[in-house]
Design a protein around this motif. Structure first.
Motif, mmCIF file in Angstrom:
data_model
loop_
_atom_site.group_PDB
_atom_site.id
_atom_site.type_symbol
_atom_site.label_atom_id
_atom_site.label_comp_id
_atom_site.label_asym_id
_atom_site.label_seq_id
_atom_site.Cartn_x
_atom_site.Cartn_y
_atom_site.Cartn_z
ATOM 1 N N TYR A 1 6.983 -2.533 -3.622
ATOM 2 C CA TYR A 1 7.635 -2.060 -4.976
ATOM 3 C C TYR A 1 8.414 -0.738 -5.060
ATOM 4 O O TYR A 1 8.431 0.719 -5.850
ATOM 5 N N GLY A 2 9.244 -0.475 -3.989
ATOM 6 C CA GLY A 2 10.444 0.351 -3.947
ATOM 7 C C GLY A 2 9.393 1.642 -3.674
ATOM 8 O O GLY A 2 10.341 2.613 -3.974
ATOM 9 N N GLN A 3 7.807 1.832 -3.053
ATOM 10 C CA GLN A 3 7.935 2.891 -2.422
ATOM 11 C C GLN A 3 7.837 3.465 -1.197
ATOM 12 O O GLN A 3 7.449 4.990 -0.931
ATOM 13 N N GLY A 4 8.360 2.563 -0.532
ATOM 14 C CA GLY A 4 8.526 3.048 1.329
ATOM 15 C C GLY A 4 7.252 3.238 2.259
ATOM 16 O O GLY A 4 7.308 3.844 2.972
ATOM 17 N N ASN A 5 6.489 2.440 1.481
ATOM 18 C CA ASN A 5 5.216 2.690 2.277
ATOM 19 C C ASN A 5 4.689 0.904 2.148
ATOM 20 O O ASN A 5 2.941 1.519 1.496
ATOM 21 N N PHE A 6 4.882 0.001 2.836
ATOM 22 C CA PHE A 6 4.317 -1.063 2.682
ATOM 23 C C PHE A 6 2.804 -1.402 3.227
ATOM 24 O O PHE A 6 2.769 -2.532 2.277
ATOM 25 N N ASP A 7 2.193 -1.036 4.143
ATOM 26 C CA ASP A 7 1.602 -0.982 4.723
ATOM 27 C C ASP A 7 0.442 -0.808 3.596
ATOM 28 O O ASP A 7 -0.576 -0.897 3.834
ATOM 29 N N GLU A 8 0.614 0.591 2.849
ATOM 30 C CA GLU A 8 -0.197 0.796 2.318
ATOM 31 C C GLU A 8 -0.810 0.204 0.359
ATOM 32 O O GLU A 8 -1.289 0.017 -0.764
ATOM 33 N N LEU A 9 1.829 0.292 -0.164
ATOM 34 C CA LEU A 9 1.236 -0.153 -1.230
ATOM 35 C C LEU A 9 2.163 -1.704 -1.675
ATOM 36 O O LEU A 9 3.695 -1.261 -0.999
ATOM 37 N N GLY A 10 2.195 -2.742 -1.315
ATOM 38 C CA GLY A 10 3.074 -3.882 -1.705
ATOM 39 C C GLY A 10 2.201 -5.045 -0.980
ATOM 40 O O GLY A 10 0.647 -4.758 -0.902
ATOM 41 N N LEU A 11 2.832 -6.197 -1.094
ATOM 42 C CA LEU A 11 2.419 -7.550 -1.045
ATOM 43 C C LEU A 11 3.637 -8.555 -0.544
ATOM 44 O O LEU A 11 5.331 -8.586 -0.954
ATOM 45 N N PHE A 12 3.081 -9.322 0.456
ATOM 46 C CA PHE A 12 3.832 -10.777 0.848
ATOM 47 C C PHE A 12 3.706 -12.069 -0.219
ATOM 48 O O PHE A 12 2.446 -12.046 -0.642
ATOM 49 N N LEU A 51 -2.156 -2.050 -1.506
ATOM 50 C CA LEU A 51 -2.726 -2.214 -2.711
ATOM 51 C C LEU A 51 -1.070 -3.142 -3.752
ATOM 52 O O LEU A 51 -0.900 -2.480 -3.233
ATOM 53 N N SER A 52 -1.821 -3.984 -4.236
ATOM 54 C CA SER A 52 -0.628 -3.944 -4.969
ATOM 55 C C SER A 52 -1.005 -4.212 -6.773
ATOM 56 O O SER A 52 -1.851 -3.729 -7.529
ATOM 57 N N PRO A 53 0.429 -3.449 -7.204
ATOM 58 C CA PRO A 53 -0.600 -2.069 -8.494
ATOM 59 C C PRO A 53 -0.993 -2.842 -9.616
ATOM 60 O O PRO A 53 -0.652 -3.502 -10.289
ATOM 61 N N MET A 54 -1.068 -1.188 -10.227
ATOM 62 C CA MET A 54 -2.237 -2.440 -11.736
ATOM 63 C C MET A 54 -1.201 -2.742 -12.489
ATOM 64 O O MET A 54 0.587 -1.643 -12.500
#
Length: 228
Positions: A58-69, A101-104
């Motif tokens: 999601y363009g935030q550079g922290n896949f382990d905490e904010l991301g999705l495959f 997290l996959s964000p709101m």
């Protein structure tokens, strides 16, 4: 995200998917060169309907905490959807890692069934939409879980065990993550349009910026417009 990291995630994700007996279609394993050649001849719909691999932080550079495959297995077209006939559906297979997290967000058009295909619990935080489309912090949320109505307070957490699913209609705000272990997720939906039909509560992007530190082993759907 660095391309080398994306290449590693692709391999890890394919192994995880196969561990549940789910096999991706043949085009998943085409090289960039074959993808370029085939999508100008007999496989144009793969590019046109954006089928294939998708990894986002999601363009935030922290896949382990904010991301999705994600992998889009099949998808109809916006033109068919506008006509109300033809291929009006889509299917994805996804992986939400433990506590990732996959964000709101919500969708204006897409209705979707989100299915826990295996692994840990899938946790969804749900809100209804206010009249202006924003998150309603007070209204209750009503969803179908495998045909059974579930009513939750605003921001309520719905936890799905393997085999369970929830139907999310357009306008239902949702965020989700894996609890206890990584989760394999199925999605069956109306025609999918990730370019225009994702509305995020926070000002974040749907796709990642890629740093080309290595050659791609497979192309992502977000690569198609550049590489093809």
């Amino acid at each position: 995200m660095e391309r080398s990291q994306i290449n590693d995630i692709l391999e890890e994700s394919d192994r995880f998917i196969r561990s549940f007996g789910y096999i991706l279609p043949p085009f998943a394993y085409w090289s960039p060169e074959e993808m370029r050649r085939r999508t100008t001849s007999d496989a144009r719909d793969i590019r046109a309907n954006r089928l294939g691999w998708d990894i986002t932080d999601y363009g935030q550079g922290n896949f382990d905490e904010l991301g999705l495959f994600l992998f889009t297995v099949r998808n109809g077209s916006a033109e068919d959807l506008a006509k109300g006939r033809g291929m009006l559906y889509a299917e994805k297979i996804m992986i939400s890692r433990k506590d990732q997290l996959s964000p709101m967000h919500r969708h204006d058009i897409k209705a979707e069934d989100i299915i826990n295909r295996g692994g840990g619990k899938l946790v969804l935080e749900l809100f209804a939409s206010a009249e202006d489309g924003s998150v309603d912090p007070d209204a209750k949320v009503s969803v179908l879980t495998d045909g059974v109505v579930r009513n939750l307070d605003a921001g309520g957490l719905l936890k799905l065990d393997p085999g369970e699913s929830v139907t999310l209609m357009p306008g239902v705000w949702h965020a989700f993550w894996g609890e206890g272990a990584d989760v394999l997720i199925g999605e069956v939906s109306t025609v999918n349009d990730d370019l225009t039909d994702n509305v995020f509560r926070e000002p974040i992007g749907r796709f990642s910026t890629i740093i080309e530190d290595d050659k791609p082993t497979r192309l992502l759907v977000s690569d198609y417009d550049v590489w093809l």
